[in-house]
Design a protein around this motif. Structure first.
Motif, PDB file in Angstrom:
ATOM      1  N   GLU A   1      52.993   2.719  10.548  1.00 28.59           N
ATOM      2  CA  GLU A   1      52.852   1.803   9.245  1.00 28.59           C
ATOM      3  C   GLU A   1      53.214   0.509  10.008  1.00 28.59           C
ATOM      4  O   GLU A   1      52.531  -0.642   9.652  1.00 28.59           O
ATOM      5  CB  GLU A   1      53.864   1.955   8.183  1.00 28.59           C
TER       6      GLU A   1
ATOM      7  N   LEU B   1      50.474  -1.004  12.150  1.00 29.41           N
ATOM      8  CA  LEU B   1      49.182  -1.216  11.090  1.00 29.41           C
ATOM      9  C   LEU B   1      49.516  -2.599  10.510  1.00 29.41           C
ATOM     10  O   LEU B   1      48.637  -3.622  10.312  1.00 29.41           O
ATOM     11  CB  LEU B   1      48.784  -0.238  10.112  1.00 29.41           C
ATOM     12  N   GLU B   2      50.805  -2.940   9.933  1.00 29.56           N
ATOM     13  CA  GLU B   2      51.334  -4.285   9.519  1.00 29.56           C
ATOM     14  C   GLU B   2      51.236  -4.960  10.536  1.00 29.56           C
ATOM     15  O   GLU B   2      50.610  -6.331  10.367  1.00 29.56           O
ATOM     16  CB  GLU B   2      52.442  -3.778   9.022  1.00 29.56           C
TER      17      GLU B   2
ATOM     18  N   ASN C   1      49.026  -5.284  12.804  1.00 30.01           N
ATOM     19  CA  ASN C   1      47.816  -5.696  13.206  1.00 30.01           C
ATOM     20  C   ASN C   1      47.210  -6.607  12.117  1.00 30.01           C
ATOM     21  O   ASN C   1      46.397  -7.508  12.317  1.00 30.01           O
ATOM     22  CB  ASN C   1      46.951  -4.319  13.357  1.00 30.01           C
ATOM     23  N   ASN C   2      47.496  -6.312  10.887  1.00 25.89           N
ATOM     24  CA  ASN C   2      47.019  -7.261   9.736  1.00 25.89           C
ATOM     25  C   ASN C   2      47.489  -8.661  10.010  1.00 25.89           C
ATOM     26  O   ASN C   2      46.588  -9.467   9.521  1.00 25.89           O
ATOM     27  CB  ASN C   2      47.757  -6.625   8.367  1.00 25.89           C
ATOM     28  N   MET C   3      48.528  -8.907  10.578  1.00 27.70           N
ATOM     29  CA  MET C   3      49.089 -10.125  10.728  1.00 27.70           C
ATOM     30  C   MET C   3      48.373 -10.703  11.656  1.00 27.70           C
ATOM     31  O   MET C   3      48.031 -11.968  11.650  1.00 27.70           O
ATOM     32  CB  MET C   3      50.628 -10.124  11.083  1.00 27.70           C
TER      33      MET C   3
ATOM     34  N   VAL D   1      45.215 -10.180  12.438  1.00 24.41           N
ATOM     35  CA  VAL D   1      43.827 -10.658  11.864  1.00 24.41           C
ATOM     36  C   VAL D   1      43.937 -11.671  11.152  1.00 24.41           C
ATOM     37  O   VAL D   1      43.053 -12.388  11.069  1.00 24.41           O
ATOM     38  CB  VAL D   1      43.426  -9.156  10.937  1.00 24.41           C
ATOM     39  N   GLN D   2      45.040 -11.811  10.252  1.00 24.16           N
ATOM     40  CA  GLN D   2      45.169 -13.175   9.252  1.00 24.16           C
ATOM     41  C   GLN D   2      45.397 -14.464   9.889  1.00 24.16           C
ATOM     42  O   GLN D   2      44.897 -15.495   9.834  1.00 24.16           O
ATOM     43  CB  GLN D   2      46.471 -12.817   8.411  1.00 24.16           C
TER      44      GLN D   2
ATOM     45  N   GLN E   1      45.698  -7.601  19.952  1.00 23.82           N
ATOM     46  CA  GLN E   1      45.475  -6.186  19.504  1.00 23.82           C
ATOM     47  C   GLN E   1      45.690  -5.090  20.880  1.00 23.82           C
ATOM     48  O   GLN E   1      46.355  -4.135  20.523  1.00 23.82           O
ATOM     49  CB  GLN E   1      44.051  -6.061  18.800  1.00 23.82           C
TER      50      GLN E   1
END
Length: 345
Positions: free
Chosen positions: A26, A29-30, A32-34, A36-37, A52
């Motif tokens: 988790e 993945l979190e 990675n979300n940051m 991408v943002q 990444q």
């Protein structure tokens, strides 16, 4: 402990481990979300892939650490339970069986060095951590803390390679003489710490054969030491081999503390590998700086001046060659006409 009771105790511990792994996933993945943002605000495909890739590498390193710890746990328990069996297909009381044993790792046999050198305690090698200056105490065992130096990387790799090559030699000897029907598989399963590539030692960077010791839980090892590997002979005698040069040595009673004796056992092999990897990690910046320094030493003092000199010399050569060829051609033409420079004037 009754098996059912053991299972009841293990279940909550297993739950904690699995939850921990889930939290690692988790967190990755979190993160990675940051990433991408951030890329959505200021798009940069190359930077996105780089970040990444770095995130994935960090996650893989963590999971590999978990896997290695699990492998170590299995090995430790198997060793304590004494599930190391005799080598099938050869004499039970022979020399090979006294030095080597086997157990199944998956569906293939895994061979292990036995611990026949009872007279020599196995020291625990660790990498010195300046954030924890107090020497560790490991239930009375000799713990030797090594400074994070390139020489220690060199020496420990030699010691590890010597033990690994010794083990491989025993395995090949066994497979050569064992009854074919008794060998379960010619393919071998190896533990995480059996890295055959490390047995190919570099021939450059001769850094000596002394360990840079920071401290030891035993007062005899408070200065630089030579690793001496201790092998058990079939006749009961001991053979002492200096780790880097491979010389036979007579350590006597080791009163001056010149040598650090390490028995040729599976525990020693694993410990040498673990401390080698730790030293490699802590000296990564030193090794990079050394390579940069060696590379820089091969470069000219001023790269632009050197390039201009090379181009100038190359260009001058072309000009001179062209001029010479024209003069030769002119002389040939004059000769063909039956004239020379003097008469033509």
């Amino acid at each position: 402990m009754h098996p059912s009771t053991n299972t009841q105790v293990a279940q909550p511990q297993l739950g904690i481990i699995l939850r921990g792994i889930g939290e690692l996933v988790e967190a990755a993945l979190e993160a990675n979300n940051m990433i991408v943002q951030d890329d959505a605000v200021k798009p940069d495909a190359l930077l996105l892939r780089t970040r990444q890739s770095e995130l994935l590498k960090e996650f893989e390193d963590v999971i590999l650490t978990v896997q290695k710890r699990a492998s170590k746990a299995i090995y430790d328990v198997k060793t304590k339970l004494r599930l190391l069996e005799d080598l099938p297909g050869i004499i039970t009381g022979g020399e090979l069986n006294s030095l080597l044993g086997c157990m199944l790792l998956g569906r293939r046999p895994s061979y292990k060095l036995r611990d026949p050198v009872d007279a020599v305690p196995c020291p625990q090698l660790v990498t010195y951590d300046d954030t924890n200056p107090a020497p560790p105490h490991n239930l009375g065992d000799t713990t030797v803390a090594l400074q994070p130096t390139l020489r220690n990387v060199w020496v420990v790799q030699h010691a590890y390679a010597t033990l690994l090559n010794y083990k491989e030699m025993l395995i090949h000897r066994y497979l050569a003489v064992a009854e074919e029907s008794a060998v379960k598989s010619r393919k071998i399963s190896r533990e995480y710490y059996e890295d055959l590539s490390l047995a190919q030692l570099p021939s450059k960077n001769k850094l000596g054969n002394l360990l840079d010791v920071k401290y030891s839980s035993s007062n005899y090892a408070t200065h630089d030491l030579q690793i001496v590997l201790v092998f058990k002979e079939f006749n009961g005698g001991l053979r002492y081999v200096e780790a880097v040069k491979g010389d036979l040595v007579d350590i006597g009673n080791n009163e001056n503390g010149q040598y650090l004796a390490i028995p040729a056992t599976e525990t020693s092999l694993k410990n040498l590998y673990d401390v080698y990897r730790s030293l490699r990690q802590t000296t990564s910046e030193q090794r990079r700086a050394t390579k940069d320094k060696e590379f820089a030493a091969k470069l000219p003092a001023d790269e632009m001046d050197e390039l201009q000199r090379q181009f100038s010399s190359a260009g001058a050569g072309l000009v001179d060659d062209t001029k010479d060829s024209r003069n030769k051609k002119r002389r040939r033409m004059l000769d063909d006409d039956g004239h020379d420079d003097e008469t033509s004037g």
